[in-house]
Each structure stands twice: as C-alpha cells, then as structure tokens.
Write an enzyme that holds these catalytic residues in place. Structure first.
Site, PDB file in Angstrom:
ATOM      1  N   ASP A  37       0.860  -1.188   0.000  1.00 20.27           N
ATOM      2  CA  ASP A  37       0.000   0.000   0.000  1.00 20.27           C
ATOM      3  C   ASP A  37       0.896   1.238   0.000  1.00 20.27           C
ATOM      4  OD1 ASP A  37      -3.206   0.569   0.973  1.00 20.27           O
ATOM      5  OD2 ASP A  37      -1.769   2.225   1.111  1.00 20.27           O
ATOM      6  N   ASN A  94     -13.043  -3.154   2.231  1.00 15.48           N
ATOM      7  CA  ASN A  94     -14.032  -2.091   2.352  1.00 15.48           C
ATOM      8  C   ASN A  94     -14.954  -2.130   1.143  1.00 15.48           C
ATOM      9  OD1 ASN A  94     -12.749  -1.080   4.700  1.00 15.48           O
ATOM     10  ND2 ASN A  94     -11.261   0.006   3.434  1.00 15.48           N
ATOM     11  N   GLY A 100     -16.111   2.758   3.231  1.00 16.16           N
ATOM     12  CA  GLY A 100     -14.917   3.586   3.029  1.00 16.16           C
ATOM     13  C   GLY A 100     -14.069   3.150   1.852  1.00 16.16           C
ATOM     14  N   HIS A 105     -11.875  -1.510  -7.403  1.00 17.20           N
ATOM     15  CA  HIS A 105     -11.434  -2.854  -7.835  1.00 17.20           C
ATOM     16  C   HIS A 105     -11.252  -3.620  -6.530  1.00 17.20           C
ATOM     17  CE1 HIS A 105      -9.091  -5.663 -10.570  1.00 17.20           C
ATOM     18  NE2 HIS A 105      -8.780  -6.117  -9.356  1.00 17.20           N
ATOM     19  N   HIS A 107     -10.260  -5.264  -3.339  1.00 16.85           N
ATOM     20  CA  HIS A 107      -8.943  -5.441  -2.707  1.00 16.85           C
ATOM     21  C   HIS A 107      -9.116  -5.777  -1.243  1.00 16.85           C
ATOM     22  CE1 HIS A 107     -10.074  -1.172  -2.668  1.00 16.85           C
ATOM     23  NE2 HIS A 107      -9.456  -1.071  -1.502  1.00 16.85           N
ATOM     24  N   HIS A 109      -7.028  -5.585   2.335  1.00 12.76           N
ATOM     25  CA  HIS A 109      -5.882  -5.028   3.048  1.00 12.76           C
ATOM     26  C   HIS A 109      -5.370  -6.110   3.990  1.00 12.76           C
ATOM     27  CE1 HIS A 109      -6.863  -0.658   2.172  1.00 12.76           C
ATOM     28  NE2 HIS A 109      -8.054  -1.201   1.980  1.00 12.76           N
TER      29      HIS A 109
HETATM   30  P1  AMP Z   1      -9.815   1.517   0.127  1.00 11.23           P
HETATM   31  O1  AMP Z   1     -10.075   2.768   0.889  1.00 11.23           O
HETATM   32  O2  AMP Z   1     -10.185   0.286   0.897  1.00 11.23           O
HETATM   33  O3  AMP Z   1     -10.415   1.559  -1.254  1.00 11.23           O
HETATM   34  O4  AMP Z   1      -8.245   1.413  -0.016  1.00 11.23           O
HETATM   35  C1  AMP Z   1      -7.539   1.943  -1.084  1.00 11.23           C
HETATM   36  C2  AMP Z   1      -6.076   1.838  -0.728  1.00 11.23           C
HETATM   37  O5  AMP Z   1      -5.320   1.981  -1.904  1.00 11.23           O
HETATM   38  C3  AMP Z   1      -5.571   2.890   0.274  1.00 11.23           C
HETATM   39  O6  AMP Z   1      -5.048   2.225   1.417  1.00 11.23           O
HETATM   40  C4  AMP Z   1      -4.491   3.626  -0.514  1.00 11.23           C
HETATM   41  O7  AMP Z   1      -3.395   4.003   0.287  1.00 11.23           O
HETATM   42  C5  AMP Z   1      -4.098   2.607  -1.551  1.00 11.23           C
HETATM   43  N1  AMP Z   1      -3.543   3.132  -2.792  1.00 11.23           N
HETATM   44  C6  AMP Z   1      -4.051   4.114  -3.583  1.00 11.23           C
HETATM   45  N2  AMP Z   1      -3.271   4.302  -4.654  1.00 11.23           N
HETATM   46  C7  AMP Z   1      -2.260   3.401  -4.568  1.00 11.23           C
HETATM   47  C8  AMP Z   1      -1.131   3.082  -5.378  1.00 11.23           C
HETATM   48  N3  AMP Z   1      -0.874   3.747  -6.522  1.00 11.23           N
HETATM   49  N4  AMP Z   1      -0.290   2.107  -4.960  1.00 11.23           N
HETATM   50  C9  AMP Z   1      -0.532   1.449  -3.823  1.00 11.23           C
HETATM   51  N5  AMP Z   1      -1.585   1.699  -3.006  1.00 11.23           N
HETATM   52  C10 AMP Z   1      -2.432   2.662  -3.380  1.00 11.23           C
END
Ligand code: AMP
Length: 122
Positions: A37, A94, A100, A105, A107, A109
C-alpha cells in the site's frame, strides 16, 4: 462517490495490473496480485487484488467462478506464509461508501507487523 456497480477500467488498480503505473510487488500468481500500500497503516500493509475485474467484494461473491474464489482465497494464505505472519494479521475489505472504499477494484488489506488497533475508527 465511487461507482461499485459498473467496473471502471481506468481505476488505479486496473492500471497497476496492466503495469501502466508502478507498484511494489509482494506476490503474484495466475489469480492474484499483491503489492505494498502506498500509504501504509501498519509496518506490513499489503493490498491483495484479483487479476479479474470485480468492483468490490459484493461483485466478486456474486459473479466470480467458484474455482476462482477458492484459488483467490487460498492464494491470500500463500502471501501470509511468504511473509511469515506468525503473530497474526488483519484482513479487511471495504465495500462502497459506508465501508470507506476508495478504489473500485476488489482489494483486501493485509495488515501486520504490530498489534493492529481498534476494529473501526469513527
Ligand atoms: P480503500 O479505501 O479500501 O479503497 O483502499 C484503497 C487503498 O489503496 C488505500 O489504502 C491507498 O493508500 C491505496 N492506494 C491508492 N493508490 C495506490 C497506489 N498507486 N499504490 C498502492 N496503493 C495505493
């Protein structure tokens, strides 16, 4: 507000999968891609994404083939083993506005490296 009903091919994780923007790879197989992340919330903060486009866990659980779901979930454990997360970890996904979700796409965590704090922040 993000749209998690219609998959957006230009979302940032789709671009990462297409190697249009860089990422720090942790693990990859034919089902899954895992990378660091960009804004880590714990010493270990890995994002785990399917290589097939699904907007969210909702979309994935409704539309993915059973074999894909099985292999995807098994693959998360391969990452846990690779990173030797013997003291445990937290796995979060999420969904939508209330969840949140920022990137449309699916994912997960994967957080570890220290005892992760409270279940939710307000
Ligand atoms: P969510 O809020 O669950 O959609 O999480 C999105 C996550 O993507 C956040 O923790 C961001 O820090 C992470 N994120 C956004 N852009 C990038 C990127 N280019 N590379 C890696 N992580 C990213």
């Amino acid at each position: 507000m993000i749209d998690i009903k219609n998959y957006d091919n230009n979302n940032i994780f789709a671009k990462i999968l297409r190697k249009e923007i860089p990422s720090k790879k942790i693990f990859e197989n034919e089902y899954i891609y895992a990378f660091e992340d960009i804004s880590p919330q714990a010493p270990i903060h890995v994002l785990v994404i399917p290589k097939i486009p699904f907007c969210s866990f909702n979309d994935f659980s409704k539309k993915a083939e059973p074999k894909f779901i099985y292999e995807f979930m098994k693959s998360i454990n391969l990452i846990v083993e690779k990173l030797e997360l013997k003291e445990g970890y937290r796995l979060i996904t999420n969904v939508g506005k209330y969840g949140g979700q920022e990137v449309p796409h699916l994912h997960f965590h994967l957080l570890s490296g220290k005892q992760i704090g409270g279940m939710v922040s307000t």
